[in-house]
Design an enzyme around this catalytic site. Structure first.
Site, PDB file in Angstrom:
ATOM      1  N   ARG A 184      -2.959  18.735  14.047  1.00  0.00           N
ATOM      2  CA  ARG A 184      -1.896  17.729  14.090  1.00  0.00           C
ATOM      3  C   ARG A 184      -2.303  16.599  15.042  1.00  0.00           C
ATOM      4  NH1 ARG A 184       1.805  18.674  17.492  1.00  0.00           N
ATOM      5  NH2 ARG A 184       2.213  20.824  16.863  1.00  0.00           N
ATOM      6  N   LYS A 195      -1.290   2.483  -1.720  1.00  0.00           N
ATOM      7  CA  LYS A 195      -1.394   1.415  -2.697  1.00  0.00           C
ATOM      8  C   LYS A 195      -2.846   0.912  -2.785  1.00  0.00           C
ATOM      9  CE  LYS A 195       2.964   2.298  -2.554  1.00  0.00           C
ATOM     10  NZ  LYS A 195       3.931   1.552  -1.753  1.00  0.00           N
ATOM     11  N   TYR A 253      10.366  -3.801   0.921  1.00  0.00           N
ATOM     12  CA  TYR A 253      10.232  -2.555   0.169  1.00  0.00           C
ATOM     13  C   TYR A 253      11.543  -1.765   0.330  1.00  0.00           C
ATOM     14  CZ  TYR A 253       8.507   2.078  -1.056  1.00  0.00           C
ATOM     15  OH  TYR A 253       8.337   3.305  -1.631  1.00  0.00           O
ATOM     16  N   ASP A 285       3.948  -5.517   7.645  1.00  0.00           N
ATOM     17  CA  ASP A 285       3.591  -4.566   6.583  1.00  0.00           C
ATOM     18  C   ASP A 285       2.572  -5.280   5.702  1.00  0.00           C
ATOM     19  OD1 ASP A 285       3.440  -3.115   4.209  1.00  0.00           O
ATOM     20  OD2 ASP A 285       5.539  -2.492   4.264  1.00  0.00           O
TER      21      ASP A 285
END
Ligand SMILES: *Cc1c(COP(=O)(O)O)cnc(C)c1O
Length: 408
Positions: free
Chosen positions: A75, A224, A127, A199
């Site tokens: 992690r 994306k 978004y 973003d």
């Protein structure tokens, strides 16, 4: 436990397990096409494997308590994730890169830098998931959100208050492809003591690098264009600030929304062709936008590469090209026509998401932006008849033939 300072060091030297000499990095600055393949990535120190191995392990052997090779638990750090984080940082011309289990997990980590009473000013054409996490998750924790058309110059200057701690923009926006002036927004935010976050999912660092224009943090949905093959979900943050990197690395580890090594491998693999894919996405996007603009049955085309687009001048200033996203409406603005188009299209797949090698077509009002109330969508100029295309890297002639038959 390593000291907190160690946790935040995602720069290249920290990937080398402690106790060994740091891997020598070329001192020469690399150009973008070299960076996507080499920056932050060295052959595997144990085997010489040229491609970064998938370290499918949760834990790491220690010689004596606390004595290890820089990795304790996956992690916190994983040797497949580290080169990916460093590579993305290099592409964005940033110092520190952090990967998350999704773009949303990256956004979640940024908002966790704030405290109750803080205010966020965000663009009003975001978004849908970003709008949703702001209004449906973090608003309940006492953080206030205001959504404004930040693509209009002067809007932020008028609205910003001493409570504003963060300014969040997307540019180009989703799905209207509005363009915000990154340099100007970051300048105003900084002058008022607020952090600015961009973003950069729609542009990628191939086309625009917000940190060089003054942004404090760049956020990505790697899902994306960056990964580019529609086969993985992941997010990232990049910053030049040691302090922000330290706090975000703490959140990344403490909250635990980290990606697994298989997915890191896939994104590393996808990134190696980012420049080639983006070049073709841009070429095809332009041809399709031109084709649609000339079509007698098409009403409005949203594409920042057209001189008629209100953000064209700013886009030209801050972007190298205009990517492969094109939105449009059909003449008459009838829902049944839009639905018939989306049912008839064959080569473009009707699906959420974008930025993959294959062309996709989406209906924002019922798909990606359904979480934004209809009245708010209308107020922001997002028509229910709007169709969004993610133009892939197929042959543009075939794509245009498909559009032709579907428009009818
Ligand atoms: C997809 C997307 C997100 C969310 O990323 P996930 O990887 O789906 O969690 C955020 N911003 C933009 C612009 C996106 O397209």
């Amino acid at each position: 436990m390593p000291a907190e300072a160690d946790l935040c060091q995602n720069n290249v030297s920290s990937i080398t397990p402690r106790g060994k000499a740091p891997a020598p990095m070329s001192a020469k600055p690399m150009k973008f096409a070299t960076k996507v393949i080499h920056a932050g990535i060295e052959p595997d120190p144990t085997t010489g494997a040229v491609m970064t191995p998938i370290y499918q392990t949760s834990t790491y052997a220690q010689a004596s308590p606390g004595q290890h090779k820089g990795y304790e638990y996956s992690r916190t750090h994983n040797p497949t994730r580290t080169p990916l984080q460093n590579n993305i940082a290099a592409l964005e011309e940033g110092k520190h890169g952090l990967c998350f289990a999704s773009g949303m997990a990256a956004i979640d980590a940024v908002v966790k830098l704030l405290a109750p009473g803080d205010e966020v000013i965000a663009g009003n054409d975001l978004y849908g998931g970003t709008y949703r996490i702001f209004t449906k998750v973090f608003a309940a924790y006492g953080i206030q959100f205001r959504f404004l058309p930040l693509h209009n110059a002067g809007e932020l200057e008028r609205a910003i208050t001493p409570k504003t701690k963060l300014v969040w923009i997307e540019t180009p926006t989703n799905p209207l492809l509005n363009i915000a002036d990154i340099g100007e927004i970051c300048r105003v935010a900084k002058a008022h003591g607020a952090m600015s976050v961009v973003d950069n999912t729609f542009a990628t660092p191939y086309l625009q690098r917000p940190l060089t224009l003054g942004a404090d943090i760049v956020m990505h949905s790697l899902t994306k264009y960056m990964a580019g093959h529609s086969d993985v979900v992941m997010g990232a943050l990049v910053t030049n600030s040691d302090e922000l990197a330290q706090r975000l690395t703490f959140i990344q580890n403490a909250c635990g929304a980290t990606p697994g090594p298989q997915d890191c491998f896939l994104v590393l693999r996808g990134l190696k062709t980012l420049h080639l894919r983006m070049e073709r996405h841009c070429q095809n996007g332009r041809r399709i936008a031109d084709y649609l603009a000339a079509h007698p049955k098409v009403d409005k085309v949203y594409y920042p590469g057209h001189a008629s687009h209100p953000g064209h001048t700013i886009a030209q200033k801050q972007m190298a090209d205009f990517a492969g996203m094109v939105s449009f409406t059909l003449k008459g603005d009838r829902m049944e026509d839009a639905v018939r188009f989306m049912e008839s299209i064959e080569l473009f797949t009707l699906a959420e998401s974008l930025g993959g090698v294959e062309s996709l077509c989406c209906h924002p009002a019922t798909m990606t932006h359904a979480s934004i109330p209809a009245a708010e969508r209308a107020a922001n100029g997002l028509k229910d008849t709007l169709i969004r295309l993610s133009v892939g890297i197929e042959d543009a002639d075939d794509l245009m033939a498909d559009l032709e038959q579907a428009i009818g």
